[in-house]
Motif scaffolding. Structure first.
Motif, PDB file in Angstrom:
ATOM      1  N   VAL A 113     -75.854 -25.260  -6.372  1.00 11.04           N
ATOM      2  CA  VAL A 113     -75.930 -25.550  -4.936  1.00 11.04           C
ATOM      3  C   VAL A 113     -77.247 -25.000  -4.410  1.00 11.04           C
ATOM      4  O   VAL A 113     -77.504 -23.794  -4.508  1.00 11.04           O
ATOM      5  CB  VAL A 113     -74.759 -24.886  -4.180  1.00 11.04           C
TER       6      VAL A 113
ATOM      7  N   ALA B 164     -78.833 -24.710  -1.037  1.00 11.72           N
ATOM      8  CA  ALA B 164     -78.592 -24.900   0.387  1.00 11.72           C
ATOM      9  C   ALA B 164     -78.577 -23.535   1.054  1.00 11.72           C
ATOM     10  O   ALA B 164     -78.471 -22.507   0.380  1.00 11.72           O
ATOM     11  CB  ALA B 164     -77.251 -25.605   0.612  1.00 11.72           C
TER      12      ALA B 164
ATOM     13  N   THR C 114     -71.976 -25.274   2.758  1.00 13.21           N
ATOM     14  CA  THR C 114     -72.249 -24.597   1.490  1.00 13.21           C
ATOM     15  C   THR C 114     -71.003 -23.868   1.012  1.00 13.21           C
ATOM     16  O   THR C 114     -70.660 -23.907  -0.178  1.00 13.21           O
ATOM     17  CB  THR C 114     -73.403 -23.604   1.657  1.00 13.21           C
TER      18      THR C 114
ATOM     19  N   THR D 156     -75.884 -20.588  -6.907  1.00 17.20           N
ATOM     20  CA  THR D 156     -76.470 -20.990  -5.634  1.00 17.20           C
ATOM     21  C   THR D 156     -77.912 -20.521  -5.570  1.00 17.20           C
ATOM     22  O   THR D 156     -78.315 -19.577  -6.258  1.00 17.20           O
ATOM     23  CB  THR D 156     -75.702 -20.361  -4.450  1.00 17.20           C
TER      24      THR D 156
ATOM     25  N   ASP E 124     -79.539 -29.518   0.003  1.00 10.77           N
ATOM     26  CA  ASP E 124     -79.742 -29.725   1.425  1.00 10.77           C
ATOM     27  C   ASP E 124     -81.234 -29.918   1.642  1.00 10.77           C
ATOM     28  O   ASP E 124     -81.994 -28.945   1.775  1.00 10.77           O
ATOM     29  CB  ASP E 124     -79.219 -28.512   2.218  1.00 10.77           C
TER      30      ASP E 124
ATOM     31  N   THR F  23     -78.165 -17.285   0.202  1.00 12.30           N
ATOM     32  CA  THR F  23     -77.355 -17.755  -0.925  1.00 12.30           C
ATOM     33  C   THR F  23     -77.968 -17.363  -2.259  1.00 12.30           C
ATOM     34  O   THR F  23     -77.355 -17.530  -3.303  1.00 12.30           O
ATOM     35  CB  THR F  23     -77.206 -19.285  -0.884  1.00 12.30           C
TER      36      THR F  23
END
Lengths: 988, 251
Positions: free
Chosen positions: A150, A152, A158, A174, A199, A315
């Motif tokens: 991920v 973001a 998230t 992340t 994102d 993150t």
């Protein structure tokens, strides 16, 4: 909110105001029949009987799990042991499942954005959102054990994506969108992800190009899910969809659908810089992570359904995952993905959202302090009950600042690491906060400080290790099939122990203080930088033959650190402006702005060990002006002198500072720069003392409205923050900021402030030792009342060294002897001391005798022999006497209890007294055969006889004279005349 | 050996001639305590300024406006009080400073001593007839953990303060400070000497410490004041308008 109490679990409110830790302790006591009442008992139990402890925690926390908890731990080696092999659970279900003690309609997550807009979802809503997302992931073919990444920011989508991936059993990593594609590929590539959440809205620059580079670098990707709602990217090599589109029309699947997975099932993969080699991809098991976080939140943090937790993190950092787990105890988590435009931004967030526990970093706190922020006064922080700090070393004065500018909330310094996704040392809801210290070691973790041989050390700095198996130990590394890298990273230094790479000091009361890294990893203002990343970026810069990056305590800003790069140049190269600029630009481009060194210094040689390995520790010590600890292990120790000289010269030169150094300095010579800094600091303290925004260098203190009391406060802060003891008379002679700066400079360069004249006279001086605070305030009455013509000189060596470590009684005695002998080169010395000062005086006498300069006279006023010098019987008797004493005197009981009330801001003075007490208690009396005149208080601990026995064992020629009163009374205005008379009569 | 309670507001002292001494062996010397407001409107400020000497005016002008007002008002009040004790106009009071900077009348009136203090908007001037005086008034400063760190409280004073309920600590600590400051002003050494340990002051009783007697002075709520004298005294409390003519007004 309806609550039901489930007996024997942590659910439901306990007796009024009982902490969760207390409730758990009761639970354990009931289960085991052990009383566990004394402080430290619970921690000892968690180590001695680890299986019972961990099982009790699993059951008390009421987490959903299935299978059998009969086998708690298999194996005894910390590297290979496994916990709860027969337990199955689901991390997302544990966080989001319905709990009887938490209202489903209560807020679960609030996401705050830069423009102030917020979005809150309650537990039921979040559960439904994750259920829907999990169903969508399942449809995309994500299977348990596959990797999802991920990229973001920290907001609600998230959270949903991460929890959904965990719910279906995938492993999640992340990262922040502003990390460059090369770094992301380098990290994520090691985990072979099948799915990427991205994102693009948060990616700086050309998001599509960056996204393309990222996607191209991850060949195993099957799908890319866009969290933003921008247009579809052109020609990415992987199936790319809109996440919102994927969710449309998908019914949420219930929590029960989420698979129960093995305890060690990989949940998160986090990345960490090392000294050498590529970043480590650390795999964390779901059960270990969950259990550890629940323990830290519920027991150490006393976090529960009424709490609102906000940790300032991204993150990319483990604290993000740590805070997310707070959902498992029913807390409400706040996220913020905006910039910190002003230091006050975070405090405003805390106030606006009723945050009860706020997590921040020393760097942020220092910024707030430097800008004169006073959040406790300007904002309503009424709901705040604790402040956590982590990321780098938290300094003593920052504790004071929080107590002063924020309020009487405990400041809990917590420290652990990405490697364990948890903390080794952290807070404790029942203990007071000691300035500069973390309150407790993590329960169930055998955290210790050891020396090079692996032997435990107490009261000294050592290597932080964990000696027994613990569930949050990571499962292993990615791309490390035989576990060799994993072994080398943590288990090679000390066999059978997890070596964390931090230096720590454990105090006798169980508190701990982390002193920084023990390996070469740099911590530059909270950002961890692996030197190898710098070296890789430097490859190809012409003219550089060798380089070494070390961390230096920033001489310009107290508590900050900066990177110094030592370079060995090719014979024909020169470190001129061009080369320095090229160097910086290259590092910035290939690595990041954080990797650019603040100072670049050309040296002839870098230190290497006998086996040819470069020694970053030796270079770091030399650069900091510290004694080099491993000089004997170096092949070329002579190069250290050159390094020191070169660094000193570079500090004075006009090499421009790096862009990474946001607080750009002028390029003046070192002397001016130093003076400027002192002047700036003095002006700041001045402004804070008077509450002014601006002050001119020649403004008079009183003319600005300053009162005498404010003079005292100002000088005290100057002493504490600038380390300069400016006498009041000096300040009053020139009470301007410029004058103060001059006084500070003078005070610092003054050669021997250790002796101060308390009373003028003729003849041989009487040396009086300072009190436990290093002061003479409490002794002034005695000095005034003494009948003698002789001058009275006060001895007050600094109680701590430059690094802030408290000096032992022996070290203080050495300093006193030097100071006294310096003032009185010939003739017998006369020493007098009370309490702590008396202990130092005694030890000074011992050393004087050993140095061949026997004392003429030694007077000890009611000095308790330290615990270390008592026999076991005497020590027990003293403890009982202390208890009896407390019970007899309500005032004393209140006094003692006061110390135990957590969260009450303990003054600096109190903390200093406790520290002195600790130093004294650890001391062992040396034998002394000279005469000692002992003035004993008669009322007090009823075992005067035992006190004197201990003294007589050490000093056989003890002449005792008794005085009515108790220990504290002796010096008070009411009784001091009697004491003075007796001392004067026996003085020699 | 306590002084009488100091709350006989309105009682006029027996008119004291210049260079007064206790009239009999058993009569205690007199200390007149005058409270004054330091917030003057512009007209009153001008009147006050008019009685100051050029040096005093210059000193007042050095300060920021709030400081200028306070200094002018306090100095004028001191002149008014001494003027009435000497029987001269305020502007004619022969104020001098001793080598340490302590204001007084010098050899011109050896029996009179004076001390003044400003705390916020409240000023206090004390005239001692045959007794050395020192006075300090302070607005009550809130108690925070940092107060312990300011360095002027002894260990035992700190311990006692901590035993008080938090609501009372602020006043007690401020009283402690005024006591130390009062002694410092009486000796003339100010902050340059070590501050005496004054212990806990349980107002309204007088306390002896370090060779001085400490008397709590009754002031409006929100402030605390202490007077230090070297011998027992009779205290008389008066309100003195800042621009008082030679005859005092009483309430």
């Amino acid at each position: 909110m309806t609550t039901t109490s489930a007996p024997g679990t942590g659910i439901g409110p306990g007796p009024a105001a009982e902490t969760r830790l207390a409730s758990f302790r009761r639970y354990c006591a009931q289960r085991t029949g052990r009383p566990l009442e004394r402080p430290g008992d619970l921690h000892a139990f968690s180590l001695d009987d680890a299986p019972t402890f961990w099982r009790a925690l699993l059951e008390w926390s009421a987490l959903p799990w299935s299978g059998s908890a009969d086998r708690v731990v298999v194996g005894t080696d910390v590297e290979t042991a496994r916990f709860f092999p027969d337990v199955r659970l689901n991390y997302a279900a544990a966080l989001l499942g319905p709990r009887p003690d938490v209202d489903d309609a209560s807020a679960a997550v609030t996401s705050v954005h830069a423009d102030g807009s917020t979005r809150t979802v309650d537990r039921r809503g979040l559960r439904a959102a994750v259920g829907q997302a999990a169903a969508a992931l399942r449809r995309l073919g994500v299977r348990p054990g596959e990797q999802v990444v991920v990229v973001a920011g920290s907001d609600l989508p998230t959270v949903v994506a991460v929890l959904a991936a965990a719910a279906v059993g995938a492993t999640v990593s992340t990262a922040m969108p502003d990390m460059g594609a090369p770094v992301l590929v380098d990290r994520f590539g090691r985990t072979d992800p099948v799915l990427l959440f991205l994102d693009r809205a948060a990616v700086p620059g050309d998001a599509d190009a960056a996204g393309h580079a990222l996607v191209s670098g991850l060949p195993g990707l099957r799908h890319v899910l866009l969290l933003d709602d921008g247009a579809a990217p052109e020609r990415w090599p992987v199936d790319t969809r809109s996440w919102a589109g994927e969710l449309t029309g998908v019914p949420a699947e219930p929590v029960e659908r989420w698979p129960a997975l093995p305890f060690d099932h990989p949940l998160f993969v986090l990345f960490s810089s090392g000294t050498t080699g590529p970043p480590k991809a650390i795999v964390h098991g779901a059960g270990g992570t969950l259990l550890e976080h629940v323990k830290e939140h519920a027991l150490h943090g006393d976090l529960g359904p009424r709490d609102v937790l906000y940790v300032h993190t991204t993150t990319a950092w483990m604290m993000w995952h740590w805070q997310l787990s707070a959902l498992a105890v029913g807390a409400h988590v706040v996220l913020y993905d905006g910039p910190v435009s002003r230091p006050a931004t975070l405090w405003e967030l805390v106030a606006r959202h009723g945050v009860t526990v706020f997590g921040t970093s020393p760097a942020h706190l220092q910024l707030c302090q430097d800008t004169g922020l006073r959040p406790g006064e300007t904002l309503d922080l009424g709901r705040l009950r604790a402040v956590l700090s982590t990321g780098s070393v938290l300094h003593d004065w920052q504790f004071d600042w929080v107590a002063d500018a924020v309020g009487p909330v405990p400041l809990q310094s917590i420290s652990g690491g990405t490697d364990v996704l948890g903390c080794f040392v952290l807070g404790h809801p029942e203990l007071p906060v000691r300035r500069g210290w973390s309150q407790a070691r993590s329960l169930g973790l055998d955290v210790a400080a050891v020396d090079e041989a692996g032997r435990e050390v107490r009261g000294r700095v050592g290597e932080l290790v964990c000696r027994r198996p613990f569930p949050s130990r990571p499962v292993g590394f990615r791309q490390d099939p035989d576990g060799r890298r994993f072994h080398d990273a943590y288990f090679a230094a000390h066999p059978g122990m997890w070596t964390h790479g931090d230096l720590v000091e454990i105090a006798p009361d169980g508190g701990a203080r982390v002193h920084g890294r023990s390996d070469g990893v740099l911590n530059v203002d909270g950002v961890r930088i692996g030197p190898s990343e710098v070296y890789r970026a430097l490859q190809g810069v012409p003219g550089i033959a060798q380089a070494m990056a070390v961390e230096q305590r920033d001489p310009r800003y107290a508590g900050a650190s900066r990177m110094v790069l030592l370079v060995v140049l090719h014979p024909d190269a020169d470190l001129d402006g061009d080369l320095a600029r090229t160097l910086r630009a290259t590092v910035r481009r290939r690595a990041s702005a954080a990797h650019v060194p603040s100072l670049v210094v050309a040296v002839d040689e870098l230190p290497v060990t006998h086996s040819g390995k470069p020694s970053e520790t030796a270079a770091r010590d030399a650069v900091n002006g510290d004694p080099v600890r491993n000089e004997g292990a170096l092949r070329n120790p002579g190069c250290l002198t050159g390094i020191r000289a070169a660094v000193a010269r570079a500090g004075r030169s006009t090499v421009p500072t790096a862009d990474a150094d946001a607080r750009a300095l002028t390029t003046s010579a070192a002397a001016d720069a130093d003076a400027d800094r002192v002047a700036a600091e003095a002006a700041r303290l001045w402004r804070e003392a008077l509450g002014l925004d601006r002050v001119g260098p020649d403004d008079h203190f009183a003319d600005l409205g300053g009162t005498s009391r404010q003079v005292m406060t100002l000088l005290r802060r100057v002493a504490l923050e600038l380390g300069a003891d400016v006498p009041v008379e000096d300040f009053l002679a020139e009470p301007t900021p410029a004058g103060l700066a001059r006084c500070v400079a003078r005070a610092r360069s003054a050669p021997m402030p250790d002796v101060v004249e308390l009373r003028a006279g003729v003849g041989r001086p009487v040396f009086l030792l300072c009190d436990a605070w290093g002061q003479f305030n409490s002794l002034h009455a005695l000095v005034r009342a003494l009948h003698t013509e002789r001058p009275v000189l006060g001895l007050h060596p600094p109680l701590a060294d430059a690094a802030g470590r408290r000096r032992s009684v022996g070290e203080l005695a050495d300093a006193c002897l030097v100071a006294a002998a310096g003032r009185q080169p010939a003739g017998p010395l006369s020493l007098l001391g009370y309490s702590f000062g008396g202990l130092v005086g005694y030890e000074t006498a011992v050393r004087a005798r050993a140095a061949g300069r026997p004392l003429g006279w030694l007077g000890l006023i009611d000095v308790f022999p330290p615990t270390a010098s008592l026999t076991r019987g005497e020590a027990r008797a003293r403890r009982w006497a202390g208890r009896l004493d407390t019970l007899r005197s309500p005032a004393r009981l209140a006094h003692r209890l006061h110390h135990r009330v957590p969260g009450v801001g303990q003054g600096v003075e109190e903390a200093a007294w406790t520290q002195s007490w600790l130093v004294a208690a650890a001391h062992r009396l040396s034998p002394y055969d000279g005469p000692v005149t002992y003035y004993a208080a008669t009322r007090g601990l009823p075992l005067v006889g035992n006190t004197l026995s201990a003294w007589r064992r050490a000093a056989p020629h003890l002449l005792v004279t008794e005085l009515a009163g108790d220990h504290e009374d002796l010096l008070s205005a009411a009784r001091v005349d009697l004491l003075a008379a007796r001392v004067s009569a026996t003085l020699a | 050996m306590t002084a009488e309670p100091a709350h006989r507001a309105g009682a006029r002292a027996a008119p004291a001639p210049p260079a007064s001494r206790p009239s009999g062996r058993h009569a205690r010397p007199l200390a007149e305590v005058h409270l004054l407001s330091l917030t003057l409107d512009d007209a009153a400020l001008e009147r006050a300024r008019a009685v100051l000497s050029p040096a005093e005016r210059e000193h007042a002008d050095h300060g920021v406006p709030a400081v200028r007002r306070r200094r002018t008002a306090l100095r004028a009040g001191m002149r008014a009080a001494l003027g009435s004790a000497l029987g001269v106009a305020p502007a004619d009071v022969p104020l001098v400073a001793d080598p340490l900077g302590r204001p007084g009348l010098g050899p011109a009136a050896p029996g009179l001593d004076v001390s003044c203090s400003a705390g916020g908007d409240l000023g206090v001037v004390v005239v001692g007839h045959g007794v050395r005086v020192g006075v300090d008034v302070e607005p009550v400063a809130p108690w925070t953990a940092a107060v312990a760190d300011e360095g002027w409280l002894t260990a035992s004073e700190l311990r006692w303060l901590r035993l008080l309920p938090p609501a009372r600590r602020a006043v007690a600590a401020t009283r402690c400070w005024t006591a130390k400051e009062a002694v410092a002003k009486a000796t003339g050494r100010g902050l340059t000497g070590p501050l005496p340990e004054v212990g806990t002051l349980r107002a309204p009783r007088t306390r002896r410490t370090a060779g001085w007697l400490l008397h709590p002075v009754r002031v409006p709520a929100g402030s605390v004041a202490t007077l230090a004298t070297d011998t027992p005294v009779r205290l008389v409390l008066d309100d003195l308008p800042t621009t008082a003519p030679p005859e005092r007004t009483t309430r």
